[in-house]
Design a protein around this motif. Structure first.
Motif, mmCIF file in Angstrom:
data_model
loop_
_atom_site.group_PDB
_atom_site.id
_atom_site.type_symbol
_atom_site.label_atom_id
_atom_site.label_comp_id
_atom_site.label_asym_id
_atom_site.label_seq_id
_atom_site.Cartn_x
_atom_site.Cartn_y
_atom_site.Cartn_z
ATOM 1 N N GLY A 66 -3.173 2.890 4.514
ATOM 2 C CA GLY A 66 -2.450 1.705 4.067
ATOM 3 C C GLY A 66 -1.059 1.631 4.660
ATOM 4 N N TYR A 75 -3.956 5.836 0.865
ATOM 5 C CA TYR A 75 -3.034 4.720 0.648
ATOM 6 C C TYR A 75 -1.812 4.863 1.544
ATOM 7 N N MET A 126 -7.476 -5.840 3.416
ATOM 8 C CA MET A 126 -6.778 -5.469 2.181
ATOM 9 C C MET A 126 -7.763 -5.333 1.016
ATOM 10 N N MET A 165 0.825 -1.202 0.000
ATOM 11 C CA MET A 165 0.000 0.000 0.000
ATOM 12 C C MET A 165 0.860 1.252 0.000
ATOM 13 N N MET A 192 -9.881 -2.149 1.631
ATOM 14 C CA MET A 192 -9.134 -0.905 1.456
ATOM 15 C C MET A 192 -8.944 -0.577 -0.020
ATOM 16 N N ASN A 193 -8.562 -1.589 -0.787
ATOM 17 C CA ASN A 193 -8.325 -1.317 -2.205
ATOM 18 C C ASN A 193 -9.615 -1.051 -2.964
ATOM 19 N N LEU A 243 -1.856 0.291 8.632
ATOM 20 C CA LEU A 243 -1.428 -1.106 8.632
ATOM 21 C C LEU A 243 -0.186 -1.287 9.490
#
Ligand SMILES: [Cu+2]
Lengths: 544, 199
Positions: A402, A398, A437, A366, A440-441, A406
């Motif tokens: 991300g 991100y 994941m 990310m 998030m994407n 994360l």
């Protein structure tokens, strides 16, 4: 190691043991023990994170379909402002340093506490005060702030919403952040155990050190900026008011002189966490220790010189645009150094794919996408196209969710057995990671596309052409929320019923793993003497 | 902190870091000053004539003397002369308050001439002069708050010296308070020429 254990065989409670004579809550909120303060921060940060997530979900729900739905435009403006203010100033800036930094820094240095324990407690109290003042700003006056977290003038001077109180909250939070940074720098200089030379510092410590310098040197600028907005609104100084000779552009400069370095306050500690986790689960000495440590300092230094890349469309001389654009590209170099070093550490390592490593790999993916998309905006020409669009929103989430998010989750899964002495269910942790994941994407990637197609950020409504992507993005937000719920539930269950973890379940080599889990109140029963590096692992004796 | 050995170097390092943050805090305002001076050079010169150089100069002398006093207080305690230290500290605080009284008269004079933030009179002046006075009130005001805080800090330390909590063997608190006072003084050394002497 077995996952299932009866609740009876609970491990020794270490610093978590209730103190005799002091009431339950008082023994926490008046404690100067760095570990307890760290846990206080962690609790507050995670609570406010939940609030921020709910605001985000609310916005996504509104944006699922075009038109006037669910919430009114003014409520929407307040929602994105509060989402930004809460997430930036109350969650992401303190995130890793204030929680895990506080808990781990003295342990990793072989010290009994930070240099100024009472100041440490004071800065937590400031944090709580700031959070309460922020809360007050929402529910008093004539409406919650609606300026966006950037408080840009002239709107922030003129809006009738409760901006004055909100900037005071930011001022108090800034002060709290400064005191944490000051404490960490002094601690790293003064409290290292015998034998803990600078070259033996764990890389998390190096990253906290670089972060602390930014906190100390950049945050006062946030202080003066918020103070100026407050005085502009209350005293009508006119320093940013064009009708009184002031210049709104100078506000933007002041704001970004803090707020760009602030993104390194957010990301550097997460990079430190990743640098701790990767060698442990590759069971291999970190590749390029010196370069990783040095690149933290390089990021802190160059990161302080690039602030005006937020202002390419605001009006600046071409020379200034080129210089700031060039410097922005320079910052990408030390960031890339870190990524390459992590990958080289994994190369030919003896990898065990445990949850902390999964979250770390998620971070690398990310952060790489987010970082590279940052260069699109750093390039002066391309920035004109994507400025103030969803592209920026996608980039930022991100990198910060991300990346830092994360990284924080990786830290939670890595040090959870150390802090609480118990292990969570690792299979479920992996599932939660997968769902997060995907969510998030799905949530943020469509924003890159919409941004390139011209969807402006912070808009209440949008053209029909964006309807599909907006819809997908909202579905992603639900998946993400589901993953987060699963993750937190799993950790909570581990906290209550997890099997005893033992002092060093991962076979790590930094000092915190040499004491019991949870660590005893005084940290080290015997003052430690350090004779080896932080990544000199013992030969592997257990198989997981 | 009492349970472990006192870390003298750590206490000093922490204080220096804090002083950095104070300087950066004012640095933001100095940055604004630089930007606006560049834009409104002539207006700044004109507006500075309205400031009373004599009062400003007097305040500079007062603050410099007080800085000397606090340095003498530190030296006195270092040599174990508690009485001399207390006297110097009292003098420092008195001079600090004198500075504020002076400032009060200076500001009241400005106010009575219709020069205060957001005033109608100020709005009639050329924009550069209005910005000058905006900066003047912001910077000397913030500095005044620091003088007040410093005086309060030094008063507390005076009490601690009297009660023997700060003494010859352990006076890092006095030293740190003195450092803070020097920084407050230092900032004024920059404010004075930038506002009073650029006519
Ligand atoms: Cu930036």
């Amino acid at each position: 190691m077995t996952e299932a254990a009866s609740p009876q065989d609970s491990p020794a409670r270490g610093f978590l043991t209730p103190e005799p004579g002091r009431g339950g809550l008082a023994s926490w909120i008046f404690s100067t023990d760095h570990k307890r303060i760290g846990l206080l921060y962690l609790t507050c940060i995670m609570t406010l994170f939940a609030v921020g997530v709910c605001l985000g979900l609310l916005m996504r729900l509104k944006l699922m379909t075009p038109g006037n739905t669910i919430i009114a435009p003014q409520t929407y403006n307040a929602a994105f402002t509060l989402h930004g203010v809460i997430m930036i100033f109350l969650v992401v800036i303190p995130s890793i340093p204030a929680s895990f930094g506080n808990i781990l820094l003295p342990l990793q240095l072989g010290a009994s506490d930070v240099s100024f324990p009472r100041l440490n407690l004071f800065s937590w109290w400031l944090y709580v005060t700031g959070a309460l003042v922020a809360l007050v700003s929402i529910f008093t006056g004539s409406g919650a702030p609606d300026t966006g977290w950037t408080f840009y003038v002239p709107f922030s001077e003129r809006t009738t919403t409760n901006v004055s109180v909100a900037v005071l909250a930011v001022l108090i939070l800034g002060f709290s952040s400064i005191l944490t940074g000051l404490n960490f720098i002094t601690t790293i200089h003064q409290q290292r155990a015998p034998g803990m030379s600078w070259r033996r510092l764990p890389l998390l410590v190096w990253s906290l050190y670089a972060t602390a310098w930014i906190q100390v040197l950049a945050t006062p600028i946030l202080g003066i900026t918020t103070l100026l907005i407050f005085s502009e609104r209350v005293l009508h100084l006119g320093l940013f008011d064009p009708s009184r000779g002031g210049d709104p552009l100078l506000y933007q400069h002041l704001f970004w002189i803090y707020s760009h370095p602030a993104v390194y306050i957010m990301i550097l500690p997460a990079m430190g966490v990743i640098s701790e986790i990767i060698p442990v689960f590759a069971h291999k000495k970190i590749f390029g220790y010196k370069m990783i440590a040095f690149s933290s300092l390089a990021i802190a230094f160059f990161g302080s010189l690039v602030w005006a890349h937020h202002m390419f469309t605001s009006g600046m001389s071409d020379v200034a645009v080129l210089v700031f654009s060039f410097l922005t590209f320079i910052v990408a170099v030390p960031s890339a150094i870190k990524v390459f070093n992590w990958l080289s550490t994994l190369y030919k390592g003896s990898i065990s794919l445990e949850p902390p490593l999964l979250y770390s790999l998620g971070f690398i993916l990310m952060f790489s996408i987010g970082g590279l998309s940052g260069l699109v905006q750093g390039a002066a020409g391309a920035d004109i196209h994507v400025h103030d669009t969803y592209f920026v929103v996608a980039h930022f989430h991100y990198v910060i969710f991300g990346g830092t998010g994360l990284g924080m989750f990786a830290a939670m899964h890595f040090w959870f057995p150390k802090i609480f002495g118990r292990m969570y269910h690792r299979g479920r942790a992996a599932w939660a990671f997968g769902i997060i994941m995907v969510g998030m994407n799905t949530l943020y990637f469509p924003m890159f596309v919409m941004g390139l197609e011209g969807m402006p950020r912070r808009y209440y409504d949008y053209l029909p052409q964006f309807a599909h992507a907006q819809f997908i993005s909202t579905v992603g937000s639900w998946v993400l929320a589901l993953g987060l719920l699963l993750m937190f539930h799993n950790l909570y269950a581990g906290l209550r019923r997890g099997a005893p973890a033992g002092p060093n379940p991962w076979g790590a080599a930094t000092l915190e793993w040499s004491v019991a889990s949870p660590p005893p109140k005084e940290n080290f029963p015997e003052p430690p003497v350090v004779s080896k590096g932080p990544y000199d692992f013992a030969p592997r004796e257990h198989h997981v | 902190m009492s349970e472990k050995a006192k870390d003298y170097a750590g206490a000093k390092l922490g204080m220096w870091l804090f002083l950095f943050t104070e300087i950066v805090l004012f640095g933001g305002l100095f940055l604004l000053y630089a930007g606006y001076l560049h834009r409104y050079r002539a207006d700044f010169h004109q507006a500075a004539r309205d400031l009373n150089t004599l009062l400003g100069g007097l305040n500079t002398v007062i603050l410099l003397t007080s800085s000397l006093c606090v340095a003498l207080a530190v030296t006195a305690l270092e040599r174990g002369r508690q009485g001399q230290c207390l006297l110097s500290l009292a003098l420092t605080v008195a001079l600090g308050l004198g500075f504020l009284v002076n400032k009060f008269f200076e500001w009241s004079a400005k106010f009575s001439h219709g020069l205060y933030p957001g005033s109608a009179h100020l709005h009639q002046l050329p924009p550069g002069q209005e910005v000058f006075f905006g900066l003047y009130f912001a910077m000397t005001g913030l500095h005044g708050v620091h003088v007040l805080v410093g005086a309060g800090l030094l008063s507390t330390v005076t009490l601690m010296v009297r009660r023997g909590r700060v003494r010859q063997e352990d006076f890092v608190i006095l030293e740190n308070a003195g450092l803070y006072w020097h920084v407050v003084d230092l900032i004024w050394i920059f404010l004075f020429p930038l506002f009073y002497l650029i006519t």
